[in-house]
Write an enzyme that holds these catalytic residues in place. Structure first.
Site, PDB file in Angstrom:
ATOM      1  N   ASN A  56      16.939   5.128 -18.170  1.00  0.00           N
ATOM      2  CA  ASN A  56      15.825   4.528 -18.854  1.00  0.00           C
ATOM      3  C   ASN A  56      16.040   3.105 -19.032  1.00  0.00           C
ATOM      4  OD1 ASN A  56      13.149   4.861 -19.395  1.00  0.00           O
ATOM      5  ND2 ASN A  56      13.661   6.465 -20.895  1.00  0.00           N
ATOM      6  N   GLY A  92      10.472  12.026  -4.040  1.00  0.00           N
ATOM      7  CA  GLY A  92      11.334  12.988  -4.027  1.00  0.00           C
ATOM      8  C   GLY A  92      12.461  13.011  -5.115  1.00  0.00           C
ATOM      9  N   ALA A  93      13.229  13.889  -5.180  1.00  0.00           N
ATOM     10  CA  ALA A  93      14.538  13.608  -6.279  1.00  0.00           C
ATOM     11  C   ALA A  93      15.790  14.351  -5.568  1.00  0.00           C
ATOM     12  CB  ALA A  93      14.246  14.217  -7.496  1.00  0.00           C
ATOM     13  N   GLY A 100       4.958   8.163 -18.765  1.00  0.00           N
ATOM     14  CA  GLY A 100       5.532   9.227 -19.274  1.00  0.00           C
ATOM     15  C   GLY A 100       6.091  10.305 -18.370  1.00  0.00           C
ATOM     16  N   GLY A 121       8.581  10.134 -15.866  1.00  0.00           N
ATOM     17  CA  GLY A 121       9.931  10.346 -15.919  1.00  0.00           C
ATOM     18  C   GLY A 121      10.395  11.199 -17.108  1.00  0.00           C
ATOM     19  N   ASP A 122       9.872  11.032 -18.234  1.00  0.00           N
ATOM     20  CA  ASP A 122      10.251  11.791 -19.251  1.00  0.00           C
ATOM     21  C   ASP A 122       9.907  13.311 -18.962  1.00  0.00           C
ATOM     22  OD1 ASP A 122      11.549   9.775 -20.736  1.00  0.00           O
ATOM     23  OD2 ASP A 122       9.678   9.439 -21.844  1.00  0.00           O
ATOM     24  N   ASP A 138       0.709   9.851 -22.001  1.00  0.00           N
ATOM     25  CA  ASP A 138       2.078  10.232 -21.593  1.00  0.00           C
ATOM     26  C   ASP A 138       2.350  11.971 -22.035  1.00  0.00           C
ATOM     27  OD1 ASP A 138       2.284  10.031 -24.419  1.00  0.00           O
ATOM     28  OD2 ASP A 138       3.942   8.590 -24.225  1.00  0.00           O
TER      29      ASP A 138
END
Length: 205
Positions: A59, A121-122, A145, A147-148, A184
């Site tokens: 982050n 994607g991840a 928001g 990513g969180d 978020d």
């Protein structure tokens, strides 16, 4: 906006707080160590505390500290975590890595490394295993928001005892719900629908 904020007054004395010790799990952000020397010491103390499972979202926020200062410090902190989240583009800016495998080479001893690649994607690296899950196609109303929310979904999946592929999928589902709204925060997937949503084949996302 974070200068002289209440959070900037946090310090390492919180590492021994009974409420922290009782939690067993702590989730940290790379924003915290940028706020003050006390916050930096708190972050390191929690990452080094025995008996805690600690997740760390890199982050990076350039307005708080530039890459020259942030890159080595965030890398050192990430290497102490049990679970690390980092964006592929973020890692490239900080550490010059171009692929998720390059990021893994920098963090070979982290138990679980999650590299997010925006709308693509991840990947999760766990030991010598790599799992990749594409992101579902969603209408992107506002990215704040997401990513969180992804981290929250992934960690919720971990608490449910899900495997790597399902953890990533739950992260995507939570992020997708936030992307569809202004602001978020968004409601998580309904509990009675989670198993069905996670079972959808990759090619239909």
């Amino acid at each position: 906006y974070r200068t002289r904020s209440a959070a900037s007054g946090l310090g390492p004395e919180l590492v021994g707080d009974p409420r922290v010790r009782a939690a067993g799990r702590v989730h940290l952000s790379g924003i915290t160590p940028a706020l003050s020397p006390g916050c930096d010491a708190l972050t390191q103390g929690l990452l080094e505390a025995p008996g805690l499972t600690v997740s760390f979202d890199v982050n990076h926020r350039p307005r708080l500290w530039g890459p020259e200062e942030a890159a080595p410090r965030l890398l050192a902190l990430a290497r102490l975590a049990d679970i690390v989240f980092v964006g592929r583009d973020e890692a490239e800016e900080l550490w010059g890595t171009s692929t998720d495998r390059d990021v893994r080479a920098l963090l070979p001893d982290v138990e679980r490394l999650v590299v997010k690649d925006a709308e693509h994607g991840a990947s999760e690296f766990h030991g010598g295993t790599r799992v990749y899950v594409p992101a579902p196609t969603v209408e992107d109303v506002e990215p704040v928001g997401a990513g969180d929310a992804f981290a929250a979904g992934y960690l919720a999946g971990d608490l449910r005892g899900l495997g790597g592929r399902e953890r990533l999928r739950l992260g995507h589902l939570c992020a997708g719900r936030v992307l569809r709204v202004t602001g978020d925060l968004a409601d998580p997937p309904p509990p009675d629908q989670v198993d069905e949503l996670l079972a959808v084949a990759d090619e239909h996302w």
